[in-house]
Design a protein around this motif. Structure first.
Motif, PDB file in Angstrom:
ATOM      1  N   THR A  26       0.844  -1.191   0.000  1.00 41.74           N
ATOM      2  CA  THR A  26       0.000   0.000   0.000  1.00 41.74           C
ATOM      3  C   THR A  26       0.878   1.238   0.000  1.00 41.74           C
ATOM      4  O   THR A  26       1.856   1.319   0.740  1.00 41.74           O
ATOM      5  CB  THR A  26      -0.917   0.032   1.243  1.00 41.74           C
ATOM      6  N   ALA A  27       0.558   2.180  -0.829  1.00 39.87           N
ATOM      7  CA  ALA A  27       1.330   3.421  -0.903  1.00 39.87           C
ATOM      8  C   ALA A  27       0.373   4.580  -0.661  1.00 39.87           C
ATOM      9  O   ALA A  27      -0.442   4.912  -1.520  1.00 39.87           O
ATOM     10  CB  ALA A  27       1.995   3.562  -2.271  1.00 39.87           C
ATOM     11  N   PRO A  28       0.416   5.195   0.522  1.00 36.97           N
ATOM     12  CA  PRO A  28      -0.519   6.282   0.831  1.00 36.97           C
ATOM     13  C   PRO A  28      -0.304   7.460  -0.110  1.00 36.97           C
ATOM     14  O   PRO A  28       0.831   7.782  -0.474  1.00 36.97           O
ATOM     15  CB  PRO A  28      -0.170   6.647   2.276  1.00 36.97           C
ATOM     16  N   LEU A  47       2.103  19.194  -0.853  1.00 38.10           N
ATOM     17  CA  LEU A  47       3.376  19.526  -0.216  1.00 38.10           C
ATOM     18  C   LEU A  47       4.251  18.292  -0.017  1.00 38.10           C
ATOM     19  O   LEU A  47       5.336  18.391   0.546  1.00 38.10           O
ATOM     20  CB  LEU A  47       3.119  20.208   1.135  1.00 38.10           C
ATOM     21  N   GLY A  48       3.785  17.132  -0.486  1.00 44.89           N
ATOM     22  CA  GLY A  48       4.589  15.926  -0.381  1.00 44.89           C
ATOM     23  C   GLY A  48       4.437  15.181   0.930  1.00 44.89           C
ATOM     24  O   GLY A  48       5.154  14.204   1.184  1.00 44.89           O
ATOM     25  N   LYS A  49       3.496  15.589   1.778  1.00 46.85           N
ATOM     26  CA  LYS A  49       3.284  14.929   3.059  1.00 46.85           C
ATOM     27  C   LYS A  49       2.310  13.756   2.871  1.00 46.85           C
ATOM     28  O   LYS A  49       1.265  13.915   2.232  1.00 46.85           O
ATOM     29  CB  LYS A  49       2.707  15.913   4.075  1.00 46.85           C
ATOM     30  N   PRO A  50       2.618  12.564   3.409  1.00 43.28           N
ATOM     31  CA  PRO A  50       1.717  11.425   3.224  1.00 43.28           C
ATOM     32  C   PRO A  50       0.374  11.643   3.906  1.00 43.28           C
ATOM     33  O   PRO A  50       0.307  12.215   4.991  1.00 43.28           O
ATOM     34  CB  PRO A  50       2.487  10.264   3.862  1.00 43.28           C
ATOM     35  N   HIS A  51      -0.683  11.197   3.243  1.00 41.39           N
ATOM     36  CA  HIS A  51      -2.038  11.317   3.785  1.00 41.39           C
ATOM     37  C   HIS A  51      -2.549   9.902   4.052  1.00 41.39           C
ATOM     38  O   HIS A  51      -2.979   9.204   3.135  1.00 41.39           O
ATOM     39  CB  HIS A  51      -2.946  12.045   2.803  1.00 41.39           C
ATOM     40  N   PHE A  52      -2.493   9.478   5.309  1.00 39.01           N
ATOM     41  CA  PHE A  52      -2.808   8.102   5.668  1.00 39.01           C
ATOM     42  C   PHE A  52      -4.309   7.918   5.912  1.00 39.01           C
ATOM     43  O   PHE A  52      -4.997   8.828   6.370  1.00 39.01           O
ATOM     44  CB  PHE A  52      -2.038   7.689   6.931  1.00 39.01           C
ATOM     45  N   SER A  53      -4.775   6.703   5.630  1.00 38.27           N
ATOM     46  CA  SER A  53      -6.166   6.341   5.899  1.00 38.27           C
ATOM     47  C   SER A  53      -6.206   5.045   6.711  1.00 38.27           C
ATOM     48  O   SER A  53      -5.198   4.339   6.826  1.00 38.27           O
ATOM     49  CB  SER A  53      -6.939   6.167   4.587  1.00 38.27           C
ATOM     50  N   LEU A  54      -7.388   4.734   7.271  1.00 43.18           N
ATOM     51  CA  LEU A  54      -7.567   3.545   8.098  1.00 43.18           C
ATOM     52  C   LEU A  54      -8.574   2.609   7.442  1.00 43.18           C
ATOM     53  O   LEU A  54      -9.344   3.017   6.575  1.00 43.18           O
ATOM     54  CB  LEU A  54      -8.086   3.916   9.493  1.00 43.18           C
ATOM     55  N   GLU A  81      -9.817   9.308   6.233  1.00 48.16           N
ATOM     56  CA  GLU A  81     -10.826   8.380   5.728  1.00 48.16           C
ATOM     57  C   GLU A  81     -10.711   7.031   6.448  1.00 48.16           C
ATOM     58  O   GLU A  81      -9.601   6.567   6.733  1.00 48.16           O
ATOM     59  CB  GLU A  81     -10.647   8.153   4.231  1.00 48.16           C
ATOM     60  N   ILE A  82     -11.863   6.425   6.726  1.00 49.74           N
ATOM     61  CA  ILE A  82     -11.913   5.128   7.400  1.00 49.74           C
ATOM     62  C   ILE A  82     -12.780   4.204   6.552  1.00 49.74           C
ATOM     63  O   ILE A  82     -13.995   4.395   6.451  1.00 49.74           O
ATOM     64  CB  ILE A  82     -12.500   5.255   8.821  1.00 49.74           C
ATOM     65  N   HIS A 123      -8.651  -0.956   0.667  1.00 51.85           N
ATOM     66  CA  HIS A 123      -8.270   0.448   0.831  1.00 51.85           C
ATOM     67  C   HIS A 123      -7.857   0.636   2.295  1.00 51.85           C
ATOM     68  O   HIS A 123      -8.382  -0.018   3.184  1.00 51.85           O
ATOM     69  CB  HIS A 123      -9.436   1.369   0.514  1.00 51.85           C
ATOM     70  N   GLY A 124      -6.982   1.572   2.541  1.00 53.73           N
ATOM     71  CA  GLY A 124      -6.568   1.866   3.917  1.00 53.73           C
ATOM     72  C   GLY A 124      -5.118   1.493   4.152  1.00 53.73           C
ATOM     73  O   GLY A 124      -4.644   0.454   3.691  1.00 53.73           O
ATOM     74  N   ASP A 125      -4.425   2.355   4.894  1.00 57.19           N
ATOM     75  CA  ASP A 125      -2.991   2.174   5.147  1.00 57.19           C
ATOM     76  C   ASP A 125      -2.697   1.555   6.498  1.00 57.19           C
ATOM     77  O   ASP A 125      -1.614   1.018   6.712  1.00 57.19           O
ATOM     78  CB  ASP A 125      -2.290   3.534   5.053  1.00 57.19           C
TER      79      ASP A 125
END
Length: 356
Positions: free
Chosen positions: A163-165, A170-177, A202-203, A237-239
């Motif tokens: 999985t690649a978030p 700005l290049g900051k990772p946006h993680f999800s659950l 996001e969940i 889906h989800g990190d």
């Protein structure tokens, strides 16, 4: 010493409990263990299940021999004590692998009744070290071993960093659950509160029983529905896999929290087989393992999650994924079962040698 087991019927081999039990049978067979009961089947009829289970037990008791080591997956409902007593009369030994404790899960037994039942086994393989200590404190006199994370047998191969978030501009990772399990407000009300508390995360929800009206329009919950585990591993889906139970996002305490504090949820292994790190309650029995092995994030409350995710770098996440891949491969090969049963078998071998 023959290593034996008694195969049982399963209503849903690809789901939670059915998957865990069928995986153990498959691993035992690969270790050379002999099924002394009836051949395993799947069924949907309670009547058929009752009579076939009874038939499997009767056949096993007829086939058990002096010197056998019989592995039972606990609970065995009505037949556990009968199997243990008959096996002992024939000079065999019993290893009991604990999946559930009736005194916690369904509360159909008192703690005293549970311990009395387990004391019929020669060795009890506890789900984790916390459960082992709890059983000993409550009076379990059987020799003890520890299972650890459930195996999750599958031939599905995942690439590194499965999985690649996504990243922000700005290049900051946006993680999800993501969360897999019962989605009803009655059993996991925390999800509906969490969906409104986490405004930037996001969940994704996998399972049945989701009540859209209770979630609210502002919820970040994304209901996917029921998905087979084999599909979930490659398409989810989800990190981060979320391991949490109960009513409150502040704490997993209460009835289900008590159970989580001494049990090993099977969904942990599913999350790991999906190639994703885990977010888990700090007081859960497996939290120390998740933290020590670098398999995820441990929190006191779910209110901490968004801040922890904001602080997490992509490099740190990829390091977690590498640890997950290592452990997931071991679970796919049945190493937890092999290790625990082999240790218990050798413990019994030493005792039986001393008796000889």
């Amino acid at each position: 010493m023959r290593l034996c087991y008694i195969s049982r019927n399963y209503k849903a081999p690809s789901s939670g409990g059915g998957k865990a039990k069928s995986d153990i049978e498959q691993t035992l067979a690969s270790m050379g263990a002999i099924n002394i009961g009836l051949r395993r089947t799947t069924c949907s009829s309670k009547t058929y299940d009752f009579f076939r289970a009874l038939g499997s037990v009767v056949k096993a008791l007829w086939n058990v021999r002096h010197g056998d080591v019989v592995v039972l997956q606990y609970p065995v409902k009505k037949y556990f004590t009968l199997i243990c007593r008959t096996a002992h009369r024939r000079g065999a030994k019993i290893i009991a692998i604990i999946h559930d404790l009736g005194a916690f899960r369904r509360r159909r037994l008192t703690i005293g009744e549970e311990i009395t039942r387990l004391n019929h086994a020669d060795i009890v393989i506890a789900a984790n070290d916390y459960q082992r200590k709890w059983l000993q404190e409550k009076g379990c006199q059987a020799m003890m071993a520890v299972y650890g994370l459930h195996d999750y047998l599958t031939t599905i191969k995942l690439p590194a960093n499965h999985t690649a978030p996504p990243c922000t501009p700005l290049g900051k990772p946006h993680f999800s659950l993501y969360f897999v399990g019962d989605l009803t407000p009655r059993n996991n009300r925390f999800l509906y509160t969490l969906g409104r508390q986490m405004q930037h995360t996001e969940i994704f929800l996998y399972g049945k029983g989701f009540d859209r009206s209770a979630a609210g329009d502002e919820s970040t919950l994304r209901w996917i529905g029921f998905t087979k585990d084999t599909d979930l591993i490659t398409t989810h889906h989800g990190d981060f896999g979320l391991c949490w139970y109960g009513e409150s996002y502040e704490t997993a305490a209460g009835h289900q929290g008590e159970y989580m504090a001494i049990n090993t949820p099977h969904k942990l292994s599913l999350y790991l087989r999906c190639g994703t790190p885990i977010i888990i309650w700090r007081h859960a029995a497996m939290a120390a393992v998740i933290e020590q092995e670098g398999l995820g994030i441990v929190v006191d409350t779910l209110g901490e999650v968004e801040k922890r995710l904001e602080q997490l770098t992509l490099a740190e996440y990829h390091t977690m994924q590498q640890h997950v891949q290592r452990v997931a491969q071991a679970l796919a090969e049945g190493q937890s079962c092999r290790r625990a049963v082999t240790k218990a078998y050798h413990m019994l071998s030493g005792v039986m040698d001393q008796c000889d």
